[in-house]
Scaffold this motif. Structure first.
Motif, PDB file in Angstrom:
ATOM      1  N   ASP A   1       0.901  -1.170   0.118  1.00 35.74           N
ATOM      2  CA  ASP A   1      -0.025   0.012  -0.069  1.00 35.74           C
ATOM      3  C   ASP A   1       0.706   1.202  -0.054  1.00 35.74           C
ATOM      4  O   ASP A   1       1.347   1.546   1.123  1.00 35.74           O
ATOM      5  N   GLU A   2       1.269   1.834  -1.039  1.00 33.61           N
ATOM      6  CA  GLU A   2       1.995   3.155  -1.325  1.00 33.61           C
ATOM      7  C   GLU A   2       1.225   4.567  -0.959  1.00 33.61           C
ATOM      8  O   GLU A   2       1.541   5.302  -0.641  1.00 33.61           O
ATOM      9  N   LEU A   3      -0.178   4.220  -0.747  1.00 37.65           N
ATOM     10  CA  LEU A   3      -0.895   5.151  -0.145  1.00 37.65           C
ATOM     11  C   LEU A   3      -0.788   5.466   1.155  1.00 37.65           C
ATOM     12  O   LEU A   3      -0.817   6.655   1.471  1.00 37.65           O
ATOM     13  N   SER A   4      -0.616   4.379   2.019  1.00 39.49           N
ATOM     14  CA  SER A   4      -0.220   4.568   3.501  1.00 39.49           C
ATOM     15  C   SER A   4       0.982   3.938   3.839  1.00 39.49           C
ATOM     16  O   SER A   4       1.309   4.183   4.921  1.00 39.49           O
ATOM     17  N   ASN A   5       1.746   3.803   2.644  1.00 36.03           N
ATOM     18  CA  ASN A   5       3.210   3.384   2.959  1.00 36.03           C
ATOM     19  C   ASN A   5       3.267   2.086   3.966  1.00 36.03           C
ATOM     20  O   ASN A   5       4.095   2.115   4.911  1.00 36.03           O
ATOM     21  N   SER A   6       2.497   1.357   3.508  1.00 33.31           N
ATOM     22  CA  SER A   6       2.578   0.089   4.573  1.00 33.31           C
ATOM     23  C   SER A   6       2.812  -1.384   3.790  1.00 33.31           C
ATOM     24  O   SER A   6       2.146  -1.092   2.557  1.00 33.31           O
TER      25      SER A   6
ATOM     26  N   GLY B   1       2.231 -12.396   4.626  1.00 30.12           N
ATOM     27  CA  GLY B   1       2.010 -13.609   5.589  1.00 30.12           C
ATOM     28  C   GLY B   1       0.727 -13.402   6.199  1.00 30.12           C
ATOM     29  O   GLY B   1      -0.502 -12.717   5.970  1.00 30.12           O
ATOM     30  N   ARG B   2       0.509 -13.721   7.535  1.00 29.18           N
ATOM     31  CA  ARG B   2      -0.754 -13.739   8.358  1.00 29.18           C
ATOM     32  C   ARG B   2      -0.973 -12.358   8.718  1.00 29.18           C
ATOM     33  O   ARG B   2      -2.404 -12.097   8.628  1.00 29.18           O
ATOM     34  N   GLU B   3      -0.267 -11.335   8.818  1.00 39.50           N
ATOM     35  CA  GLU B   3      -0.479  -9.947   9.172  1.00 39.50           C
ATOM     36  C   GLU B   3      -1.416  -9.375   7.740  1.00 39.50           C
ATOM     37  O   GLU B   3      -2.387  -8.889   7.963  1.00 39.50           O
ATOM     38  N   ALA B   4      -0.966  -9.813   6.628  1.00 38.01           N
ATOM     39  CA  ALA B   4      -1.335  -9.354   5.325  1.00 38.01           C
ATOM     40  C   ALA B   4      -2.801  -9.928   5.395  1.00 38.01           C
ATOM     41  O   ALA B   4      -3.926  -9.378   4.654  1.00 38.01           O
ATOM     42  N   PHE B   5      -2.962 -11.405   5.508  1.00 39.13           N
ATOM     43  CA  PHE B   5      -3.921 -12.106   5.431  1.00 39.13           C
ATOM     44  C   PHE B   5      -5.205 -11.615   6.307  1.00 39.13           C
ATOM     45  O   PHE B   5      -6.107 -11.293   6.015  1.00 39.13           O
ATOM     46  N   ASP B   6      -4.873 -11.239   7.621  1.00 36.00           N
ATOM     47  CA  ASP B   6      -5.850 -10.521   8.407  1.00 36.00           C
ATOM     48  C   ASP B   6      -6.310  -9.283   7.948  1.00 36.00           C
ATOM     49  O   ASP B   6      -7.364  -8.694   8.367  1.00 36.00           O
ATOM     50  N   GLU B   7      -5.618  -8.716   7.203  1.00 33.45           N
ATOM     51  CA  GLU B   7      -5.783  -7.232   6.659  1.00 33.45           C
ATOM     52  C   GLU B   7      -7.127  -7.426   5.309  1.00 33.45           C
ATOM     53  O   GLU B   7      -7.895  -6.820   5.377  1.00 33.45           O
ATOM     54  N   ILE B   8      -6.746  -8.450   4.722  1.00 31.53           N
ATOM     55  CA  ILE B   8      -7.077  -8.780   3.368  1.00 31.53           C
ATOM     56  C   ILE B   8      -8.704  -9.689   3.540  1.00 31.53           C
ATOM     57  O   ILE B   8      -9.718  -9.231   2.989  1.00 31.53           O
TER      58      ILE B   8
END
Length: 188
Positions: free
Chosen positions: A119-124, A128-135
């Motif tokens: 995410d270049e809009l919020s620079n993040s 893995g699991r962290e991305a999964f929990d976001e998506i």
């Protein structure tokens, strides 16, 4: 008096010689057992030779590293959740121009779940699991099928991922469990 000075000098020289030999053995042993020399590869990444891991800083693709080291319980959790979705793979790229892009990917391949958020809009950048929990919670909101219109698919994705509609390019690619692919592209 000369004899005392001569003996003292000999003792001092012997002590220095023994001390130097002791350090030399230790250094040789250390060099052969724990060498962790850094070298630069052709791509400019710094590699730790003892473990052959990329130690470069910046935006490296660590999804492989993070996903491959995800605990079995994380993989089990992600697989169980993915089985509830109507998608095996989901990719979304929304380009807002001037190096501002939102890109996500989640896929289940050969029983392994991999996911990334760039995410270049919020620079993040998440993996893995962290991305999964976001998506995942956002994917649950979607109801995109082969009969969904392009406009409906775009609108659903923008709303689910809290994105603005002033994009330059929009691309969504979905793979269904039966292997069918659905893709929508739009340019403004």
């Amino acid at each position: 008096m000369r004899k005392s000075a001569s003996i003292a000098g000999s003792v001092l020289a012997t002590a220095l010689l023994l001390g130097a030999c002791g350090n030399n053995d230790t250094n040789t042993e250390k060099d052969t057992t724990t060498s962790t020399e850094d070298t630069t590869t052709e791509s400019g990444a710094v590699t730790d030779e003892s473990t052959n891991k990329d130690t470069s800083s910046g935006t490296s693709d660590s999804s492989t590293t993070n996903d491959s080291t995800a605990s079995d319980s994380d993989q089990d959790y992600m697989k169980e959740k993915m089985d509830k979705l109507t998608y095996d793979e989901f990719e979304l790229e929304v380009d807002y121009g001037k190096n501002k892009e939102y890109e996500i990917e989640i896929e289940q391949d050969n029983g392994k779940v991999e996911s990334t958020v760039e995410d270049e809009l919020s620079n993040s950048n998440l993996h893995g699991r962290e991305a999964f929990d976001e998506i995942y919670p956002r994917l649950e909101k979607l109801d995109i099928t082969e009969t969904t219109s392009k406009e409906q698919a775009i609108q659903q994705a923008l709303e689910a991922f809290d994105l603005k509609d002033d994009y330059v390019k929009f691309d969504i690619e979905i793979t269904m469990p039966d292997g069918q692919k659905i893709q929508f592209e739009d340019k403004k």
